[in-house]
Scaffold this motif. Structure first.
Motif, PDB file in Angstrom:
ATOM      1  N   GLY A  42      26.848  58.185  87.366  1.00  0.00           N
ATOM      2  CA  GLY A  42      27.033  57.698  88.448  1.00  0.00           C
ATOM      3  C   GLY A  42      27.549  58.970  89.504  1.00  0.00           C
ATOM      4  N   SER A  65      33.047  56.796  82.414  1.00  0.00           N
ATOM      5  CA  SER A  65      32.424  56.287  82.879  1.00  0.00           C
ATOM      6  C   SER A  65      31.117  56.753  82.783  1.00  0.00           C
ATOM      7  N   SER A  66      29.454  57.006  83.635  1.00  0.00           N
ATOM      8  CA  SER A  66      28.820  57.342  83.016  1.00  0.00           C
ATOM      9  C   SER A  66      27.805  58.897  83.904  1.00  0.00           C
ATOM     10  N   HIS A 101      31.885  60.517  79.701  1.00  0.00           N
ATOM     11  CA  HIS A 101      30.346  59.838  79.811  1.00  0.00           C
ATOM     12  C   HIS A 101      30.364  60.127  78.358  1.00  0.00           C
ATOM     13  N   LYS A 115      29.887  53.151  89.191  1.00  0.00           N
ATOM     14  CA  LYS A 115      30.201  54.505  88.496  1.00  0.00           C
ATOM     15  C   LYS A 115      31.028  55.646  89.284  1.00  0.00           C
ATOM     16  N   SER A 150      37.487  61.270  83.168  1.00  0.00           N
ATOM     17  CA  SER A 150      36.495  60.446  83.379  1.00  0.00           C
ATOM     18  C   SER A 150      35.663  61.078  82.177  1.00  0.00           C
TER      19      SER A 150
END
Length: 76
Positions: free
Chosen positions: A26, A22-23, A74, A49, A72
């Protein structure tokens, strides 16, 4: 979806893992608290995201009573 296709095998494994890339873009809270991010993040990317983060939550809750771990990540 690949997760659904592989889920039976993941549940059979003693160390089944789902890890989504993810990031921070998001994160709704991150978007609201950082004006620079709002200027540089394409809306479609941030939206995708955020949706991925929701899917991660969905799979984690759906498999809460199993040994499957769902995360998730990042990378900064």
């Amino acid at each position: 979806m690949i997760t659904e296709a592989l889920l039976p095998l993941l549940l059979k494994s003693e160390a089944g893992r789902i890890v989504n890339q993810s990031s921070a873009l998001g994160s709704i809270q991150f978007q609201l608290s950082n004006e620079l991010v709002q200027q540089i993040a394409p809306p479609a990317y941030a939206t995708s995201k955020a949706a991925l983060n929701m899917l991660t939550t969905y799979w984690a809750q759906k498999n809460n009573n199993t040994h499957l771990k769902v995360n998730s990540v990042h990378q900064a």
